[in-house]
Each structure stands twice: as C-alpha cells, then as structure tokens.
Design an enzyme around this catalytic site. Structure first.
Site, mmCIF file in Angstrom:
data_model
loop_
_atom_site.group_PDB
_atom_site.id
_atom_site.type_symbol
_atom_site.label_atom_id
_atom_site.label_comp_id
_atom_site.label_asym_id
_atom_site.label_seq_id
_atom_site.Cartn_x
_atom_site.Cartn_y
_atom_site.Cartn_z
ATOM 1 N N ALA A 83 94.100 15.684 42.344
ATOM 2 C CA ALA A 83 93.916 14.227 42.394
ATOM 3 C C ALA A 83 93.242 13.888 43.724
ATOM 4 C CB ALA A 83 95.251 13.507 42.292
ATOM 5 N N LYS A 94 91.667 9.612 40.308
ATOM 6 C CA LYS A 94 90.968 10.864 40.053
ATOM 7 C C LYS A 94 89.495 10.546 39.798
ATOM 8 C CE LYS A 94 92.713 13.857 37.361
ATOM 9 N NZ LYS A 94 92.124 14.833 38.308
ATOM 10 N N GLY A 95 88.695 11.607 39.678
ATOM 11 C CA GLY A 95 87.285 11.397 39.374
ATOM 12 C C GLY A 95 86.350 11.641 40.540
ATOM 13 N N GLY A 96 86.923 12.178 41.643
ATOM 14 C CA GLY A 96 86.050 12.557 42.755
ATOM 15 C C GLY A 96 84.967 13.523 42.289
ATOM 16 N N GLU A 103 89.296 14.590 31.732
ATOM 17 C CA GLU A 103 90.627 14.832 32.317
ATOM 18 C C GLU A 103 91.668 13.924 31.654
ATOM 19 O OE1 GLU A 103 89.104 16.139 36.782
ATOM 20 O OE2 GLU A 103 89.710 14.082 36.436
HETATM 21 C C1 5RP Z 1 87.747 15.626 39.489
HETATM 22 C C2 5RP Z 1 89.075 15.207 39.981
HETATM 23 C C3 5RP Z 1 89.748 16.076 40.984
HETATM 24 O O1 5RP Z 1 91.019 16.393 40.531
HETATM 25 C C4 5RP Z 1 89.850 15.348 42.294
HETATM 26 O O2 5RP Z 1 88.565 14.900 42.667
HETATM 27 C C5 5RP Z 1 90.435 16.234 43.383
HETATM 28 O O3 5RP Z 1 89.504 17.209 43.731
HETATM 29 P P1 5RP Z 1 89.819 18.353 44.772
HETATM 30 O O4 5RP Z 1 90.862 19.224 44.163
HETATM 31 O O5 5RP Z 1 88.493 19.055 44.947
HETATM 32 O O6 5RP Z 1 90.286 17.719 46.062
HETATM 33 O O7 5RP Z 1 89.630 14.204 39.596
HETATM 34 O O8 5RP Z 1 87.190 14.666 38.644
#
Ligand code: 5RP
Length: 220
Positions: A83, A94-96, A103
């Site tokens: 997340a 979420k969605g980075g 998801e």
């Molecule tokens: C991808 C997501 C990832 O879970 C969220 O961005 C966290 O990424 P990371 O584990 O690289 O910190 O939602 O769409």
C-alpha cells in the site's frame, strides 16, 4: 535497516499466510515483488497465483509460478499486496504503481487481504500520498473538474498508461476524513474506472515491518 529490507521482511512474513494447495492473489509493486520472490520457493505447494498486473504476472512467470485467470478461480483464500498509505482502521491508498483497478478486483474476490508494508506507510489520516484515480482517457477533463470540485488537485501521470489502457490522475490535497464515503463518491464519477481508496474493502491484516521486527495488526 533500509526501507527495502523492511519491505522484504513484511513480504516474507506474508508467506505464513499462504495456504498449501490453494490459489494466492498477488499484488503489485516493490513490496509485492519481494513476496513473489519468496513465493518461488513454495511454487510446487500452491495451486497457482492470480496476478493484479502485467508486471506481477511477468515476475511470477519468470519464477515458474503457475498463473491463473481470476475467472477460472472459485476460491481465493488470500490476497497479498502493499500500500502507499494505511491508516489504523486498515483503510488504504493504493495505486502508486497504477494497478489499483485489478488490485481492487482481485482483493474483492479474496477471503483475506493481507497488507505488507514498511513502517513509513502507516498514517493517522490518509491523503498525504496523492490519490491515484484511473480514468477513461476521453473523460479526463470532466473527471478533473469533478475531482477539483471535491477539493482535490488532479495531476495527470505523464507518460503512464494502465494495464487497461487508461490514464491515472494523481489527486493532491484531498482531505480524506471519511475514506469509505469518498471512495463511493469518486468511484461514482462517470469516467472514473477505480480510485486508489481501499476503505470499503480494506485490509484484514497488516504486516508492518519496523526496525524492531514485523508487527501484526488485525482489522477491528
Ligand atoms: C501498486 C500499489 C502498490 O501496492 C503501492 O504503490 C505500494 O508500492 P510499493 O510496495 O512499491 O511501495 O498499489 O498499484
């Protein structure tokens, strides 16, 4: 300990939740990648994995882990994913990585959502991380107006196309005091595919890696 080492610790702890002979739902991102790498050692003891993105599908396949289509799966005991932010009720942003639509779909099918994070992701209120919203390209301007009306400052994620062929608006400056209500509002805007708010279906368990070890939190 580095942030990546913490992500890996949380990810490896999630292997305890993988059920022998069952299908595993697999998230997207750098923390999920550590989980995929750990899952490789168990590949002959699971029925297969349902990925939440093309990137995770490629990584799973590279390890020789059997890929399954969600439509062919009748039971999915766990979904494991990272997340960008998670609050104390286990609601998340979420969605980075821009994968929130798939998801959210895989998470909706799963009995349990296990969130794996390093300690920096835990917040008292969601919203410092800009909220990713997947949008049908022809609706970009209209959705931008609607999100601005909600008090946000949407910015197009330049040069990014989702696995579904859409764009992402990263919405800054939103005051997210009621995550579930805002999720309903944003997901209801015509032209929005999916917001990165995961409040109505938050995590069931958070595995949070800190310098002192991995702490486990269950949804109240
Ligand atoms: C991808 C997501 C990832 O879970 C969220 O961005 C966290 O990424 P990371 O584990 O690289 O910190 O939602 O769409």
């Amino acid at each position: 300990m580095t942030q990546d080492e913490l992500k890996q610790q949380a990810a490896l702890r999630a292997l305890d939740y993988v059920i022998e002979g069952a299908v595993v739902g697999v998230g997207t991102g750098s923390t999920a990648n550590f989980f995929i790498d750990g899952l490789a050692a168990f590949k002959d003891r699971i029925a297969g994995a349902v990925p939440s993105s093309e990137a995770s599908a490629r990584r799973l396949a590279a390890h020789g882990i059997r890929l399954l289509d969600l439509n062919d799966v009748t039971s999915l005991p766990v979904y494991i994913d990272g997340a960008d932010e998670i609050d104390h009720s286990l609601a998340m942003i979420k969605g980075g990585g821009g994968a929130q639509t798939r998801e959210k779909i895989v998470a909706a099918v799963a009995d349990k959502f296990i969130c794996i994070c390093d300690a920096s992701k835990r917040v008292t209120q969601l919203g410092r991380f800009p909220l990713p919203v997947e949008v049908i390209p022809m609706a970009r301007a209209q959705v931008t107006r609607e999100l601005t009306r909600l008090g946000g400052r949407p910015v197009v994620r330049e040069g990014f196309v989702t696995d579904n062929g859409n764009l992402i608006l990263d919405v800054h400056d939103l005051a997210i005091s009621e995550p579930a209500a805002l999720e309903t509002t944003i997901d209801g805007i015509v032209g929005v595919v999916t917001s990165g708010l995961f409040a109505k279906r938050g995590a069931d368990i958070l595995l949070l890696a800190t310098a002192q070890g991995v702490e486990t939190f269950a949804r109240a």
